[in-house]
Design a protein around this motif. Structure first.
Motif, mmCIF file in Angstrom:
data_model
loop_
_atom_site.group_PDB
_atom_site.id
_atom_site.type_symbol
_atom_site.label_atom_id
_atom_site.label_comp_id
_atom_site.label_asym_id
_atom_site.label_seq_id
_atom_site.Cartn_x
_atom_site.Cartn_y
_atom_site.Cartn_z
ATOM 1 N N ARG A 72 13.655 46.357 12.464
ATOM 2 C CA ARG A 72 12.891 45.189 12.899
ATOM 3 C C ARG A 72 12.506 45.303 14.376
ATOM 4 O O ARG A 72 13.167 45.996 15.158
ATOM 5 C CB ARG A 72 13.698 43.908 12.693
ATOM 6 C CG ARG A 72 14.128 43.646 11.269
ATOM 7 C CD ARG A 72 14.805 42.274 11.168
ATOM 8 N NE ARG A 72 15.881 42.143 12.153
ATOM 9 C CZ ARG A 72 16.419 40.971 12.513
ATOM 10 N NH1 ARG A 72 15.973 39.845 11.976
ATOM 11 N NH2 ARG A 72 17.397 40.946 13.399
ATOM 12 N N ASP A 77 3.087 36.327 18.963
ATOM 13 C CA ASP A 77 1.757 35.914 18.511
ATOM 14 C C ASP A 77 1.047 35.355 19.738
ATOM 15 O O ASP A 77 1.056 34.146 19.989
ATOM 16 C CB ASP A 77 1.870 34.858 17.408
ATOM 17 C CG ASP A 77 0.531 34.588 16.742
ATOM 18 O OD1 ASP A 77 -0.483 35.202 17.161
ATOM 19 O OD2 ASP A 77 0.483 33.766 15.804
ATOM 20 N N ILE A 86 -1.009 39.400 17.246
ATOM 21 C CA ILE A 86 0.347 39.932 17.233
ATOM 22 C C ILE A 86 0.438 41.151 18.148
ATOM 23 O O ILE A 86 -0.350 42.090 18.053
ATOM 24 C CB ILE A 86 0.769 40.323 15.806
ATOM 25 C CG1 ILE A 86 0.716 39.100 14.889
ATOM 26 C CG2 ILE A 86 2.156 40.939 15.817
ATOM 27 C CD1 ILE A 86 1.668 37.986 15.284
ATOM 28 N N PHE A 157 9.053 36.259 17.361
ATOM 29 C CA PHE A 157 9.919 36.329 16.180
ATOM 30 C C PHE A 157 10.177 37.797 15.824
ATOM 31 O O PHE A 157 9.464 38.702 16.261
ATOM 32 C CB PHE A 157 9.288 35.585 14.992
ATOM 33 C CG PHE A 157 7.894 36.042 14.638
ATOM 34 C CD1 PHE A 157 7.679 37.010 13.665
ATOM 35 C CD2 PHE A 157 6.778 35.506 15.289
ATOM 36 C CE1 PHE A 157 6.396 37.443 13.336
ATOM 37 C CE2 PHE A 157 5.494 35.913 14.966
ATOM 38 C CZ PHE A 157 5.298 36.879 13.992
ATOM 39 N N TRP A 158 11.209 37.992 14.997
ATOM 40 C CA TRP A 158 11.515 39.320 14.481
ATOM 41 C C TRP A 158 10.679 39.573 13.227
ATOM 42 O O TRP A 158 10.439 38.669 12.429
ATOM 43 C CB TRP A 158 12.998 39.425 14.107
ATOM 44 C CG TRP A 158 13.938 39.488 15.259
ATOM 45 C CD1 TRP A 158 14.614 38.439 15.822
ATOM 46 C CD2 TRP A 158 14.327 40.646 15.978
ATOM 47 N NE1 TRP A 158 15.393 38.880 16.859
ATOM 48 C CE2 TRP A 158 15.242 40.242 16.973
ATOM 49 C CE3 TRP A 158 13.983 42.001 15.896
ATOM 50 C CZ2 TRP A 158 15.830 41.132 17.860
ATOM 51 C CZ3 TRP A 158 14.570 42.891 16.780
ATOM 52 C CH2 TRP A 158 15.478 42.459 17.756
ATOM 53 N N THR A 159 10.249 40.832 13.067
ATOM 54 C CA THR A 159 9.531 41.217 11.850
ATOM 55 C C THR A 159 9.801 42.685 11.553
ATOM 56 O O THR A 159 10.253 43.440 12.432
ATOM 57 C CB THR A 159 8.013 40.973 12.000
ATOM 58 O OG1 THR A 159 7.373 41.142 10.722
ATOM 59 C CG2 THR A 159 7.398 41.944 12.993
ATOM 60 N N GLU A 160 9.518 43.090 10.323
ATOM 61 C CA GLU A 160 9.720 44.483 9.943
ATOM 62 C C GLU A 160 8.666 45.362 10.617
ATOM 63 O O GLU A 160 7.465 45.052 10.574
ATOM 64 C CB GLU A 160 9.607 44.644 8.425
ATOM 65 C CG GLU A 160 10.645 43.874 7.630
ATOM 66 C CD GLU A 160 12.041 44.434 7.831
ATOM 67 O OE1 GLU A 160 12.161 45.660 8.040
ATOM 68 O OE2 GLU A 160 13.005 43.651 7.775
ATOM 69 N N LEU A 164 4.213 45.669 10.208
ATOM 70 C CA LEU A 164 3.483 45.187 11.378
ATOM 71 C C LEU A 164 1.987 45.471 11.300
ATOM 72 O O LEU A 164 1.160 44.622 11.660
ATOM 73 C CB LEU A 164 4.076 45.833 12.636
ATOM 74 C CG LEU A 164 3.670 45.248 13.983
ATOM 75 C CD1 LEU A 164 3.920 43.755 14.032
ATOM 76 C CD2 LEU A 164 4.434 45.934 15.110
ATOM 77 N N MET A 167 -0.403 42.927 9.696
ATOM 78 C CA MET A 167 -0.498 41.603 10.296
ATOM 79 C C MET A 167 -1.764 41.487 11.145
ATOM 80 O O MET A 167 -2.487 42.473 11.350
ATOM 81 C CB MET A 167 0.751 41.330 11.138
ATOM 82 C CG MET A 167 2.050 41.419 10.345
ATOM 83 S SD MET A 167 3.555 41.232 11.338
ATOM 84 C CE MET A 167 3.494 39.481 11.668
#
Length: 202
Positions: A72, A77, A86, A157-160, A164, A167
């Motif tokens: 992650r 944003d 992003i 925020f956290w994201t994979e 990414l 997005m």
């Protein structure tokens, strides 16, 4: 004049010269070099031009990829009229500020996290006009403490990492990801031509 032999046709030239210039003329003439005030000024300009050509104006910024051991990354944003979407957190380097300290400060301001040992992994730059180069120093780290919080720059925020690219990314951020994630790429250049912008990865 001064007991020296005059070069032909230069009587009026001597009268237009100061005493210092006359002395310099005869010294240079003995060496077989014609003294010229305009030539000396031209040489000074050329020397100054060579000196100035070694320097340019630059606007320095930073960006940091914060990642964990589970694949992650922390994203922002970003809210902005000219550049939104992003991206990773970052900002400007302040006057006389250490590059490393600047990215630590910016991440703290925009995410609430305290990062340690950010590693410089690449750079992005482009000509921003008026002889100014816009430079983004790209860092990454997996060492951090604290809790995420949003800022006026945008939600974080956290994201994979693998998700990414699907997005709504900020313009050109997909190419910046290549620098962050590919060890064989250290530099991302954007050059503007008659047909628009060209992306160069090195």
């Amino acid at each position: 004049m001064h007991g020296k032999k005059q070069p032909p046709g230069c009587f009026l030239f001597f009268h237009a010269m100061s005493k210092v210039e006359e002395k310099r003329f005869f010294i240079d003439n003995q060496r077989g070099v014609w003294y010229s005030v305009s030539k000396r000024k031209q040489k000074r300009k050329e020397k100054a031009g060579r000196f100035m050509s070694k320097y340019e104006k630059a606007e320095l910024t930073n960006m940091c990829m914060i990642y964990d051991g589970a694949g992650r990354v922390v994203v922002q944003d970003k809210v902005g009229k000219n550049w939104g979407g992003i991206t990773f957190p970052g900002g400007h380097v302040e006057k006389d500020e250490s590059f490393v300290d600047s990215v630590i400060r910016e991440v703290k301001e925009e995410t609430g996290l305290d990062i340690q040992s950010p590693k410089l992994c690449g750079i992005k730059w482009w000509e921003a006009g008026h002889g100014r180069r816009y430079i983004i120093l790209l860092f990454k780290t997996d060492r951090y403490t604290g809790t995420l919080h949003d800022s006026n720059e945008g939600k974080v925020f956290w994201t994979e990492l693998d998700a990414l690219r699907s997005m709504r990314l900020a313009p050109s951020f997909d190419k910046m990801l290549d620098v962050f994630t590919d060890e064989d790429i250290q530099e991302y250049i954007q050059r503007k031509g008659t047909d628009g912008w060209t992306d160069i990865l090195k």
